[in-house]
Design an enzyme around this catalytic site. Structure first.
Site, short mmCIF file in Angstrom:
data_model
loop_
_atom_site.label_atom_id
_atom_site.label_comp_id
_atom_site.label_asym_id
_atom_site.label_seq_id
_atom_site.Cartn_x
_atom_site.Cartn_y
_atom_site.Cartn_z
N GLY A 9 99.97 -98.60 66.93
CA GLY A 9 99.77 -97.03 67.71
C GLY A 9 99.57 -96.70 68.66
CB SER A 121 90.66 -101.10 79.20
OG SER A 121 90.46 -99.75 79.63
N GLY A 122 92.99 -99.66 79.82
CA GLY A 122 94.85 -99.22 80.18
C GLY A 122 95.03 -97.62 79.45
CE LYS A 171 88.26 -102.17 76.56
NZ LYS A 171 88.36 -101.08 75.54
CG HIS A 174 85.87 -101.40 80.52
ND1 HIS A 174 86.37 -100.37 79.64
CD2 HIS A 174 86.43 -101.30 81.43
CE1 HIS A 174 87.13 -100.05 80.21
NE2 HIS A 174 87.06 -99.79 81.36
CG ASN A 175 84.63 -99.67 76.63
OD1 ASN A 175 85.90 -99.79 77.39
ND2 ASN A 175 85.68 -98.42 74.75
CD GLU A 178 85.55 -95.13 79.23
OE1 GLU A 178 85.95 -94.55 77.87
OE2 GLU A 178 86.31 -96.58 79.15
CE1 TYR A 179 81.60 -95.48 75.16
CE2 TYR A 179 80.05 -93.91 74.32
CZ TYR A 179 81.03 -94.61 73.79
OH TYR A 179 81.40 -94.57 72.48
#
Length: 325
Positions: A9, A121-122, A171, A174-175, A178-179
């Site tokens: 993907g 992540s990236g 992770k 981390h997200n 990010e939110y």
């Protein structure tokens, strides 16, 4: 090194390219074979099935999954559990819930197959910038795949986080962060947008990235988005969530940790998907019942816009500032 890559993907394809560019041999499989053929044209070894992929890998095999979380990942792990051999190593690089990692590890361990979880992540920029990778599992298996991680990540861009589940746990948090960051930027730019000054959003984003305390890659991406559509009039405010924000909030509850910013940012995403939320209609009805406050008839968008403009003008009048028209 040789690696079997399952899932081509948006992230998996570019991770495969980065490994190929780093001199690794990539044996690739994707349910849509056209994707496999695309990477094969860049020197990957194509496989039309999981069985063919395994037959083309030397033992002990290394297989890396880059698949959507949930049923798709579970189905592939179930299938691979039946065809991998003792001593093989399976790495789940998707956004799997860390508690599912514990179940998968036990499932594979019973057959002598090792398991690692890798939070990656990236996004779509990973091919150029590298992928920040958070890894869980045994230290021995971490050392085995470290050459792959070095190629995948920028300098200092990967970390052994601990035992099974640790990579996806880090992770997940981390997200969640990010939110919260995205929500803060969104609110800040909305205040600017509603102000009597209404500065150029792209220029403000660029300015703030020049040494300010709120500079970040997300703000660079905001600048890029504003350069294409300064008032973001071409898109709607519908925002999905991919799961990690929910899991972070759930974990905060389980751990007894207050996480109001992350929690609110998740709930704001829910609100973004609703048109005229019922909860807001309840509030309007209550204000009308206890105080006789006026209500806006359903579907009257013009009056809603006028009410918003009136609020801006009232705020400007309080400060003695003439609203920009």
């Amino acid at each position: 090194m040789q690696i079997g890559l399952v899932g081509l993907g948006r992230m998996g394809m570019n991770m495969g390219r980065r490994w190929l560019q780093g001199g690794h041999e990539v044996v690739a499989f994707n349910r849509t074979y056209a994707k496999t053929e695309e990477l094969a044209r860049e020197s990957a070894v194509p496989a039309k099935s999981l069985k063919e992929l395994l037959n083309k890998l030397k033992t002990p095999r290394l297989v890396w999954l880059m698949l959507p979380t949930g049923d798709v990942t579970n189905e592939h792990i179930d299938e691979l559990a039946g065809v991998l051999s003792k001593g093989d190593l399976l790495i789940d690089g998707g956004n799997t819930y860390y508690k599912d990692d514990l179940r998968h590890a036990d499932q594979l361990k019973a057959k002598g197959i090792s398991f690692m979880d890798a939070g990656v992540s990236g996004g779509i920029w990973g091919l150029k910038e590298g992928y920040c990778t958070m890894v869980g599992g045994t230290e021995k298996d971490f050392k085995t795949i470290e050459p792959l991680l070095k190629t995948l990540a920028p300098k200092d861009g990967y970390l052994y986080c601990g035992t099974t589940g640790a990579g996806h746990f880090v992770k997940m948090v981390h997200n969640g962060i990010e939110y919260g960051m995205m929500q803060a930027y969104g609110e800040g730019f909305e205040i600017l947008q509603a102000s009597p000054y209404k500065p150029d959003n792209q220029k403000v984003a660029h300015l703030w990235n020049q040494g300010s305390v709120v500079r970040s890659w997300l703000l660079e991406l905001a600048e890029e988005a504003f350069s294409k559509d300064v008032d973001l009039e071409k898109i709607s405010g519908f925002v999905e969530d991919s799961g990690e924000g929910r899991w972070t909030v759930q974990q905060a509850v389980e751990s007894g940790v207050a996480a109001p910013v992350i929690t609110l940012s998740l709930f704001q995403r829910f609100i973004s998907r609703q048109k005229d939320p019922f909860s807001m209609r309840v509030l309007a009805a209550l204000r009308n019942e206890f105080g006789g406050h006026a209500v806006v008839p359903a579907g009257d968008d013009k009056r809603q816009r006028a009410a918003g403009a009136g609020a801006v003008q009232a705020a400007a009048a309080q400060k003695g500032v003439k609203p920009r028209r």
